[in-house]
Design an enzyme around this catalytic site. Sequence first.
Site: not given
Length: 478
Positions: A445, A253, A53, A405, A340-341, A51, A35
Amino acid sequence: MKEMKYDVVVIGGGVTGCAIARELSRYQMKVCVAERGEDVCSGTSKANSAIVHAGYDAVPGSLKARFNVEGNRMMEPLSRELEFDFKRNGSLVLCFDQEDMPALEKLYQKGLKNGVPDLAIITGDEVRAMEPNVSDEVVAALYAPTGGIVCPFGLTIALAENACDNGVEFLFNTEIRSVEKKENGYVLKADQLEIETSAVVNAAGVYADDFHNMVSQNKIHITPRKGDYCLLDKEAGNHVSHTIFQLPGKLGKGILVTPTVHGNLLTGPTARDIEDKEATATTAEELAEITKKAGVSVKNIPFRLVITSFSGLRAHEDGDDFIVGEAEDSPGFFDAAGIESPGLTSAPAIGVYLAGLVAEKLHAAEKEHWNGRRKGFVRPENMTKEERAALIKEHPEYGTIICRCEGVSEGEIIDAIHRTPGAVSLDGIKRRVRQGMGRCQAGFCTPRTMEILARERGMKMEEICKNAPGSNMLAGRK
């Protein structure tokens, strides 16, 4: 030049690469993930819609359709095995005009062909009964109860941790420069590093075409598709409970509105095809587009509560489908390209499929002892008063709140640093335990978190980076 040798090298530590690595860890092989970032989840996987899907949008018979539906089915049991946040909140695809009902019906039929369960077309009044803030103009919607939301960081990191615990090595800050065919495998070269391997898995996101084209005559081409998002404060998190889509267009979408698993509200993404594979800066024009188009679907979105905006790049391949499998003219080179999506949803299924192909190619047997479970982070915020008191008595660092937070304690930050592969940067901590993800966006923080990271890693404060090397938070004295 340092030389290393593995049975399998996975290029890319995003959600797809980590899913593949986890599945490869089932087998008796020496596996590494190369990586280029300082951590997993540092590319597309950190900047998406989060999401899961349902699977009604992909073309029937496509790899997108197959792996989307399979990945959706896998996500809930996987979330229990690896203890990451997932919720099956359901999705709605809105139709605003009776003339568009044939398109909605077509989407419904695609979903049926893809094997998506429990789909239904419902009326506008039924939609508004479910979601009071949906536009008055909605005449109907496709309802998919199997749609869901997930933490993309949590999923990716959980997969990576489980892979690591089962023997996979992670080589960070390792940018592969070339892949070369050899008689019995491949040689990968990075700066001051040469890796010999029997098999390569190409999960390099927007750069996957570069690596594929180094070894194959059957060229592919990936276009970065940029998408901007706005994230709203948790005060807006209940504005909708389902993921709200518009009827899909040519570029995807459209603008969605969705709750997140952490209680925020997310809107986006835009869709712009660009050439620069590093161009992730947001623009005022695109953010204005989000505001305008999201308001078509959902009324009174409190955009005054936006706490941050961001953008990510989707890896759109010219063939408009995933490329998953062994390259025809390059034995031992396996692609997970054009993801991709719905790539986030599909990643677990792609991992199972590709790991099986690689294991078969290398005649690798399954390990006799493989641990498919991973313990999630201890969150005092989610405990009862009695449980929290007992934890703090045994580990006092969990009683010191660093991020007000998000209620993140010193104990959680220490855990994020010392897990394998642990956080070495501020963003690495943020993605693991949400320090700095709240309303003030790390404004209060950061200094204390830097002190903890320096102490636990034995680093100087000047060495601490926001993410990749070179993003130092402080300058040293001269």
